[in-house]
Design a protein around this motif. Sequence first.
Motif, PDB file in Angstrom:
ATOM      1  N   VAL A 179      -2.477  -4.333   6.184  1.00  0.00           N
ATOM      2  CA  VAL A 179      -3.268  -3.103   6.353  1.00  0.00           C
ATOM      3  C   VAL A 179      -4.746  -3.465   6.526  1.00  0.00           C
ATOM      4  CG1 VAL A 179      -4.061  -0.997   5.186  1.00  0.00           C
ATOM      5  CG2 VAL A 179      -1.625  -1.603   5.154  1.00  0.00           C
ATOM      6  N   ILE A 180      -5.211  -4.411   5.710  1.00  0.00           N
ATOM      7  CA  ILE A 180      -6.620  -4.844   5.808  1.00  0.00           C
ATOM      8  C   ILE A 180      -6.881  -5.428   7.208  1.00  0.00           C
ATOM      9  CG2 ILE A 180      -8.316  -6.506   4.893  1.00  0.00           C
ATOM     10  CD1 ILE A 180      -6.927  -5.998   2.103  1.00  0.00           C
ATOM     11  N   ASN A 181      -5.828  -6.008   7.801  1.00  0.00           N
ATOM     12  CA  ASN A 181      -5.940  -6.537   9.172  1.00  0.00           C
ATOM     13  C   ASN A 181      -5.653  -5.478  10.240  1.00  0.00           C
ATOM     14  OD1 ASN A 181      -6.362  -9.687   9.416  1.00  0.00           O
ATOM     15  ND2 ASN A 181      -5.232  -9.318   7.516  1.00  0.00           N
ATOM     16  N   LYS A 182      -5.621  -4.209   9.807  1.00  0.00           N
ATOM     17  CA  LYS A 182      -5.446  -3.060  10.724  1.00  0.00           C
ATOM     18  C   LYS A 182      -4.092  -3.044  11.439  1.00  0.00           C
ATOM     19  CE  LYS A 182     -10.278  -1.919  11.464  1.00  0.00           C
ATOM     20  NZ  LYS A 182     -10.770  -2.560  10.266  1.00  0.00           N
ATOM     21  N   ILE A 183      -3.080  -3.507  10.749  1.00  0.00           N
ATOM     22  CA  ILE A 183      -1.711  -3.421  11.277  1.00  0.00           C
ATOM     23  C   ILE A 183      -1.053  -2.222  10.574  1.00  0.00           C
ATOM     24  CG2 ILE A 183       0.495  -4.649  11.473  1.00  0.00           C
ATOM     25  CD1 ILE A 183      -1.387  -6.517  12.738  1.00  0.00           C
ATOM     26  N   ASN A 184      -0.244  -1.454  11.320  1.00  0.00           N
ATOM     27  CA  ASN A 184       0.487  -0.323  10.711  1.00  0.00           C
ATOM     28  C   ASN A 184       1.759  -0.854  10.062  1.00  0.00           C
ATOM     29  OD1 ASN A 184      -1.300   1.568  12.069  1.00  0.00           O
ATOM     30  ND2 ASN A 184      -0.239   0.871  13.914  1.00  0.00           N
ATOM     31  N   VAL A 185       1.973  -0.451   8.814  1.00  0.00           N
ATOM     32  CA  VAL A 185       3.086  -1.080   8.093  1.00  0.00           C
ATOM     33  C   VAL A 185       4.120  -0.085   7.574  1.00  0.00           C
ATOM     34  CG1 VAL A 185       3.710  -2.701   6.257  1.00  0.00           C
ATOM     35  CG2 VAL A 185       1.429  -2.795   7.245  1.00  0.00           C
ATOM     36  N   THR A 186       5.391  -0.452   7.766  1.00  0.00           N
ATOM     37  CA  THR A 186       6.486   0.239   7.084  1.00  0.00           C
ATOM     38  C   THR A 186       7.128  -0.772   6.147  1.00  0.00           C
ATOM     39  OG1 THR A 186       6.900   1.648   8.977  1.00  0.00           O
ATOM     40  CG2 THR A 186       8.689   1.461   7.376  1.00  0.00           C
ATOM     41  N   MET A 187       7.295  -0.369   4.907  1.00  0.00           N
ATOM     42  CA  MET A 187       7.855  -1.263   3.900  1.00  0.00           C
ATOM     43  C   MET A 187       9.293  -0.818   3.613  1.00  0.00           C
ATOM     44  SD  MET A 187       5.902  -2.073   0.400  1.00  0.00           S
ATOM     45  CE  MET A 187       6.334  -3.542  -0.507  1.00  0.00           C
ATOM     46  N   VAL A 188      10.235  -1.759   3.659  1.00  0.00           N
ATOM     47  CA  VAL A 188      11.653  -1.431   3.469  1.00  0.00           C
ATOM     48  C   VAL A 188      12.204  -2.229   2.290  1.00  0.00           C
ATOM     49  CG1 VAL A 188      13.942  -1.539   4.535  1.00  0.00           C
ATOM     50  CG2 VAL A 188      11.935  -1.146   5.971  1.00  0.00           C
ATOM     51  N   PHE A 189      12.819  -1.552   1.343  1.00  0.00           N
ATOM     52  CA  PHE A 189      13.461  -2.304   0.245  1.00  0.00           C
ATOM     53  C   PHE A 189      14.620  -1.507  -0.332  1.00  0.00           C
ATOM     54  CE2 PHE A 189       9.425  -0.449  -1.281  1.00  0.00           C
ATOM     55  CZ  PHE A 189       9.861   0.421  -2.268  1.00  0.00           C
ATOM     56  N   PRO A 190      15.567  -2.231  -0.972  1.00  0.00           N
ATOM     57  CA  PRO A 190      16.814  -1.575  -1.401  1.00  0.00           C
ATOM     58  C   PRO A 190      16.691  -0.686  -2.638  1.00  0.00           C
ATOM     59  CG  PRO A 190      16.879  -3.931  -1.937  1.00  0.00           C
ATOM     60  CD  PRO A 190      15.614  -3.693  -1.183  1.00  0.00           C
ATOM     61  N   GLU A 191      15.655  -0.918  -3.451  1.00  0.00           N
ATOM     62  CA  GLU A 191      15.568  -0.180  -4.708  1.00  0.00           C
ATOM     63  C   GLU A 191      14.937   1.196  -4.511  1.00  0.00           C
ATOM     64  OE1 GLU A 191      13.887  -2.970  -4.117  1.00  0.00           O
ATOM     65  OE2 GLU A 191      14.625  -4.567  -5.422  1.00  0.00           O
ATOM     66  N   ALA A 192      14.918   1.974  -5.617  1.00  0.00           N
ATOM     67  CA  ALA A 192      14.328   3.319  -5.569  1.00  0.00           C
ATOM     68  C   ALA A 192      12.802   3.259  -5.574  1.00  0.00           C
ATOM     69  CB  ALA A 192      14.810   4.133  -6.767  1.00  0.00           C
ATOM     70  N   HIS A 193      12.247   2.168  -6.071  1.00  0.00           N
ATOM     71  CA  HIS A 193      10.781   2.014  -6.058  1.00  0.00           C
ATOM     72  C   HIS A 193      10.399   0.545  -5.971  1.00  0.00           C
ATOM     73  CE1 HIS A 193      10.589   0.652 -10.268  1.00  0.00           C
ATOM     74  NE2 HIS A 193      11.449   1.594 -10.557  1.00  0.00           N
ATOM     75  N   CYS A 194       9.116   0.303  -5.665  1.00  0.00           N
ATOM     76  CA  CYS A 194       8.650  -1.072  -5.497  1.00  0.00           C
ATOM     77  C   CYS A 194       8.618  -1.824  -6.836  1.00  0.00           C
ATOM     78  CB  CYS A 194       7.255  -1.070  -4.860  1.00  0.00           C
ATOM     79  SG  CYS A 194       5.967  -0.401  -5.931  1.00  0.00           S
ATOM     80  N   MET A 195       8.592  -3.145  -6.764  1.00  0.00           N
ATOM     81  CA  MET A 195       8.466  -4.025  -7.945  1.00  0.00           C
ATOM     82  C   MET A 195       9.449  -3.617  -9.044  1.00  0.00           C
ATOM     83  SD  MET A 195       6.041  -6.291  -7.372  1.00  0.00           S
ATOM     84  CE  MET A 195       5.549  -6.768  -9.004  1.00  0.00           C
ATOM     85  N   ALA A 196      10.699  -3.412  -8.620  1.00  0.00           N
ATOM     86  CA  ALA A 196      11.689  -2.801  -9.513  1.00  0.00           C
ATOM     87  C   ALA A 196      11.949  -3.593 -10.788  1.00  0.00           C
ATOM     88  CB  ALA A 196      12.988  -2.581  -8.750  1.00  0.00           C
ATOM     89  N   ALA A 216       4.147  -3.367  11.949  1.00  0.00           N
ATOM     90  CA  ALA A 216       4.890  -4.384  11.203  1.00  0.00           C
ATOM     91  C   ALA A 216       5.889  -3.713  10.285  1.00  0.00           C
ATOM     92  CB  ALA A 216       3.929  -5.224  10.362  1.00  0.00           C
ATOM     93  N   VAL A 217       7.036  -4.388  10.094  1.00  0.00           N
ATOM     94  CA  VAL A 217       7.957  -3.984   9.036  1.00  0.00           C
ATOM     95  C   VAL A 217       7.948  -5.102   8.006  1.00  0.00           C
ATOM     96  CG1 VAL A 217      10.392  -3.670   8.436  1.00  0.00           C
ATOM     97  CG2 VAL A 217       9.430  -2.448  10.374  1.00  0.00           C
ATOM     98  N   VAL A 218       7.762  -4.725   6.754  1.00  0.00           N
ATOM     99  CA  VAL A 218       7.810  -5.698   5.663  1.00  0.00           C
ATOM    100  C   VAL A 218       9.096  -5.451   4.886  1.00  0.00           C
ATOM    101  CG1 VAL A 218       6.704  -6.471   3.523  1.00  0.00           C
ATOM    102  CG2 VAL A 218       5.311  -5.934   5.535  1.00  0.00           C
ATOM    103  N   ILE A 219       9.924  -6.488   4.795  1.00  0.00           N
ATOM    104  CA  ILE A 219      11.220  -6.348   4.126  1.00  0.00           C
ATOM    105  C   ILE A 219      11.146  -6.953   2.736  1.00  0.00           C
ATOM    106  CG2 ILE A 219      13.669  -6.989   4.251  1.00  0.00           C
ATOM    107  CD1 ILE A 219      13.243  -6.977   7.335  1.00  0.00           C
ATOM    108  N   PHE A 258       7.053   4.172   3.558  1.00  0.00           N
ATOM    109  CA  PHE A 258       8.097   3.536   2.744  1.00  0.00           C
ATOM    110  C   PHE A 258       9.465   3.986   3.213  1.00  0.00           C
ATOM    111  CE2 PHE A 258       4.427   3.184   0.028  1.00  0.00           C
ATOM    112  CZ  PHE A 258       4.614   1.978  -0.626  1.00  0.00           C
ATOM    113  N   VAL A 259      10.389   3.047   3.355  1.00  0.00           N
ATOM    114  CA  VAL A 259      11.799   3.391   3.548  1.00  0.00           C
ATOM    115  C   VAL A 259      12.528   2.693   2.402  1.00  0.00           C
ATOM    116  CG1 VAL A 259      13.796   3.365   5.059  1.00  0.00           C
ATOM    117  CG2 VAL A 259      11.504   3.452   6.056  1.00  0.00           C
ATOM    118  N   LYS A 260      12.983   3.515   1.445  1.00  0.00           N
ATOM    119  CA  LYS A 260      13.552   2.931   0.223  1.00  0.00           C
ATOM    120  C   LYS A 260      15.074   3.100   0.188  1.00  0.00           C
ATOM    121  CE  LYS A 260       9.878   5.167  -2.204  1.00  0.00           C
ATOM    122  NZ  LYS A 260       9.435   5.684  -3.491  1.00  0.00           N
TER     123      LYS A 260
END
Length: 426
Positions: A182-199, A165-168, A221-223
């Motif tokens: 993740v708890i559902n055993k899916i592999n995740v890549t998280m993509v967001f425009p900022e330098a870190h999460c919950m900016a 999964a990709v989470v945008i 993470f792809v930030k």
Amino acid sequence: MGRAFVYVILGGGVAAGYAALEFVKKGVSHGELCIISDEPVAPYERPALSKGFLLPEAAARLPSFHTCVGANEERLTPKWYKEHGIELVLGTGVKSADVKRKTLLTTTGETISYKILIVATGARALKLEEFGVSGSDAENVCYLRDIADANRLVNVMQSCPGGNAVVIGGGYIGMECVASLVINKINVTMVFPEAHCMARLFTPKIANYYEEYYKSRGVNFVKGTVLSSFDFDSNGKVTGVDLRDGTKLSVDMVVVGIGIRPNTGLFEGQLTLEKGGIKVNGMLQSSNSSVYAIGDVAAFPVKAFGETRRLEHVDSARKSAKHAVAAIMEPEKTGEFDYLPFFYSRVFTLSWQFYGDTVGEVVYYGDMSGSAFGAYWISKGHLVGAFLEGGTKEEYEAIAKATRLRPEIEDLTELERQGLKFAVTV
Ligand code: FAD
Ligand code: NDP
């Protein structure tokens, strides 16, 4: 064709449910109150949708999370509304409002009139199309705002066990959905425009704690970049995500959480708007004295900050609802809404709470390599914000109280040394 009520709540989400309970506590008579919602179910605790609802086992399902269980109050099932003579008009949208004539026109063609209207229309999820990317309609691209979205997300997740999964989006939806995937055993890549999460809330240091934890659970993470387009198969399913930095990711599913817009459309040109919401005073009353606004759609004066804000969190929906009903039913006994902003989240086994505002200097305390740490925000010599991960009920109450008191802080080093003890003893 039409019906007339003394009180109408437009919208059937969190704020509507808490307002209904308060109306009953304040003695509303049978037949006086009506709730109109385009959702097919009675008001429920929306936060459950990104948490308990997505669990692989013993998942939360209605009626278990109807409001107002989230505040340890009664659980309001459709039967409860019936018993209290509250008309629930479900699965019905309001397509226009006339605040001068005090009427609402529903999608079924009915005109419902009111003496007092409470607008609790919440917000809608922003779509990728609004950022110039198409593909939101693909069967494996998910948003998360209501029960229908949550059911769809569960079905898509179950259709690709062990998939990618990709989470945008790196905000609340992103963080909570990644944990659930993740708890559902899916592999995740998280993509967001900022330098870190919950900016908007986390400092880089706080964000780093959560990102490291997520990495330890296998999240990539792809930030600093955004989606540029999707690749589709011949059935219109998304198979690849192309990012503006040139990265290409193969996917089985996509989850998008890129923010919301308050549902103010019915009132544009009729009520004063501010900060994207309906502007209200300390009684939650809009520029038209017969119309109140609560929850995500309301921009209200936050006394502690001396300015109008619109908050998108469940605690402010619950409390603004309660206050508006008190202001309507007992105006002489009700003062101005004095709200301390409160945000929280729970992901994996982690759990944090934040009170106040994120302005000024930050003082960290506790063990950031362990399971409990926190931070204080100090502005103009006063404590104005407090964050705590892994606290007990009493410790969270202590940081809330300390933030409300806005104590003077002379020595930041001493505050750092005292850490959580400062809030507990203030
Ligand atoms: P909503 O709950 O969105 O309700 C609005 C209602 O109005 C909906 O039923 C909608 O269908 C209806 N409506 C809108 N327009 C019309 C119309 N024209 N006609 C008829 N009906 C209409 N906050 C936290 O603090 N902590 C959390 O952990 C948390 N988790 C969340 C998880 C998810 C998945 C989501 C989506 C939000 C979460 N939030 C959380 C935010 C919180 O749920 C919202 O702040 C809260 O729901 C706002 O309440 P509300 O009543 O203003 O709006
Ligand atoms: P948020 O505003 O929390 O986060 C949106 C995120 O998406 C931000 O990181 C934002 O970056 C980023 N973003 C914006 N545009 C793009 C884009 N084009 N591509 C990629 N990323 C983008 O909204 P959410 O959607 O996460 O949450 C929706 C609502 O639900 C909010 O009101 C939230 O408060 C509520 N919610 C609250 C929870 C809680 O309180 N625990 C849990 C779940 C939901 P930027 O900051 O730069 O705009």
